[in-house]
Design an enzyme around this catalytic site. Structure first.
Site, PDB file in Angstrom:
ATOM      1  N   GLU A 168      -5.216  -8.490  -0.658  1.00 38.44           N
ATOM      2  CA  GLU A 168      -6.050  -8.139   0.499  1.00 38.44           C
ATOM      3  C   GLU A 168      -7.472  -7.979  -0.001  1.00 38.44           C
ATOM      4  O   GLU A 168      -7.755  -7.104  -0.824  1.00 38.44           O
ATOM      5  CB  GLU A 168      -5.571  -6.853   1.184  1.00 38.44           C
TER       6      GLU A 168
ATOM      7  N   GLU B 286       0.834  -1.207   0.000  1.00 37.48           N
ATOM      8  CA  GLU B 286       0.000   0.000   0.000  1.00 37.48           C
ATOM      9  C   GLU B 286       0.868   1.256   0.000  1.00 37.48           C
ATOM     10  O   GLU B 286       0.724   2.142   0.861  1.00 37.48           O
ATOM     11  CB  GLU B 286      -0.992  -0.013   1.169  1.00 37.48           C
TER      12      GLU B 286
END
Length: 511
Positions: free
Chosen positions: A315, A191
């Site tokens: 995810e 991320e």
């Protein structure tokens, strides 16, 4: 010669609640559904590692070192293919040298991302790789790009994969592992658009190339490097990464997307108390995964028409408000029949896009978010989501069957979504598996199927459903939701006839 299977979902005159006029066509292909789509995620977060996989030495459960073996056995049962570690946001504040060597000498740190708790680093690289060995799965390590250095990640790869006489390799040998671990899957940051450094895609693409250049292949272990990809519908991030990073440098590009019941990060909604309208809204948000995968794949196709770079959805899952009375930084939530329908629907989407989606990881494995397993001291239970992965393991590394589906609608509040979603495959033994999800809370679907050019003599199946969409397994009733034999399927002449209950997941096997 390609084989065609035609399934007709017809109205059932015997069932007043049945749907009608749906059809499904399946076409055999040469594409394989990668087993790595069924991967899992274990972050240093809440009770996922500590008090999950890694327990107190005095806890009265079977252990190897401090690895909890009933969890290992449960995950081996569903054949998890990979496990992603140490994060998540934690990965970009994790320094691997803190987690090796004598445990009593390992430095402590504060987990600033998740609850501000003290991390004692007793579960580190060797412990994770021992866990992966016990699980029989591939380790997938996320490297620290946010607060780490190129040298740090390069040396981690060397520590694990080299068999040279370098100082860092000698350190591994002194720490009890003479032979290289041969870790293939490496994430280059996590991320990076957010908790991993708040980078622009242009800056990250340059950082990826730096880090990837010094993460070397050692004999017998070519690395599969996975770039930190977009957040949900940030298509520009994908465009920039695919344009600026040579496809030869990256095995995969990650993408993260969570199903929020409300669509609002501030107030996500309860895991256990919700209306039909709230359930419907959640499924609308779940089905957005189809749009996301399709659009990101289309961008990737521009730069990689041969589909060499995998889309890695490492995810995903439903994210609700934490259970009342628990540490909000631990992200502990219950797991209902709704979660199972989300899991099955999402896996169907991944299976159907297995030409580009080659890897994924549910967030997360134990005690965090949409977990497979929940624990309370020595107690352990399997969630409805676990049972979906158990049911769907038949698709791992099987031949994908291409799908053309016409589904009836499920309507709530003047809006509609397809009631049915499906994926199908054929395994090495020739068995056909068809996984059907009926999202409608009140109406069953009857299937009358004609199968062309497929010889079969018997059908059996499994089903997961319950009386209420909010039903959960608890430590008092751990088996309220579990897989049961599906008996409403039979062969009538050359037809397959089955009735799929409301709010259920069914996998049929044709032998």
């Amino acid at each position: 010669m390609r084989r065609y299977l035609t399934l007709l979902l017809l109205g059932c005159s015997l069932c007043a609640l049945a749907q009608s006029d749906a059809s499904l066509t399946l076409t055999a292909t040469d594409r394989t559904i990668s087993k790595h789509i069924y991967g899992q995620f274990a972050e240093h977060l809440g009770r996922g590692i500590y008090d999950g996989f890694w327990v107190d030495k005095n806890l009265p459960v079977a252990k190897q070192d401090r690895i909890r073996l009933d969890i290992v056995a449960a995950l081996r049962q569903i054949k998890i293919p990979n496990l992603r570690w140490p994060g998540g946001c934690f990965a970009d504040e994790y320094h691997w040298r803190d987690g090796i060597g004598p445990r009593a000498q390992r430095p402590r740190m504060v987990n600033t991302n998740w609850g501000g708790v003290t991390e004692d680093n007793s579960f580190g690289t060797h412990e994770f790789l021992e866990l992966s060995k016990l699980l029989g799965c591939e380790p997938y390590i996320a490297g620290n790009v946010g607060s780490g250095t190129v040298e740090e990640m390069s040396k981690w790869v060397e520590y694990l994969n080299s068999n040279s006489s370098s100082t860092v390799v000698q350190m591994r040998k002194q720490n009890g592992h003479p032979e290289p671990y041969k870790v293939t899957y490496w994430g280059v940051g996590n991320e990076s658009w957010g908790c991993g450094g708040n980078m622009t895609p242009e800056f990250y693409a340059d950082q990826f190339k730096r880090y990837a250049s010094f993460a070397k292949d050692y004999p017998g272990t070519p690395l599969k490097k996975i770039a930190s990809g977009p957040n949900a519908d940030d298509y520009n991030w994908t465009e920039v990464c695919m344009k600026n990073i040579p496809t030869s440098m990256m095995w995969g590009l990650s993408m993260h997307y969570y199903t929020l019941p409300t669509g609002n990060w501030g107030k996500k909604g309860s895991a256990t108390a919700f209306t039909e309208q709230e359930y419907f809204n959640t499924m609308v948000n779940c089905l957005k995964m189809e749009e996301l995968v399709s659009k990101h794949s289309a961008i990737m196709d521009k730069y990689d028409p041969k589909k060499k770079v995998a889309l890695v959805v490492d995810e995903w899952g439903v994210w609700t408000d934490p259970e009342p009375g628990t540490n909000p930084g631990f992200l502990f939530q219950q797991n209902s029949l709704r979660d199972a329908l989300i899991a099955a629907t999402t896996l169907n989407i991944f299976n159907n896009h297995s030409d580009r989606v080659k890897m994924a990881a549910l967030a997360q494995t134990v005690n965090v978010l949409q977990a497979l397993i929940l624990t309370d001291k020595e107690k352990m239970l399997l969630t409805p989501t676990y049972h979906i992965f158990d049911m769907y393991k038949v698709h791992q590394d099987a031949k994908y069957l291409d799908i053309k589906l016409k589904s009836p609608d499920y309507e709530v509040g003047g809006k509609s979504i397809p009631a049915v979603n499906v994926s199908a495959s054929q395994d090495a033994a020739g068995k056909v598996h068809i996984s059907l999800v009926n999202l409608n809370l009140t109406k069953a679907v009857t299937i009358s199927t004609v199968l062309k050019d497929i010889k079969w003599i018997a059908v059996k199946g499994q089903v997961l459903t319950s009386a209420n969409i909010t039903d959960v397994n608890t430590f008092q009733q751990p088996n309220k939701l579990q897989l049961r034999a599906f008996t409403n399927a039979k062969k009538e002449g050359d037809k397959l006839v089955a009735t799929i209950p409301a709010k259920s997941v069914v996998t049929l096997e044709l032998n």
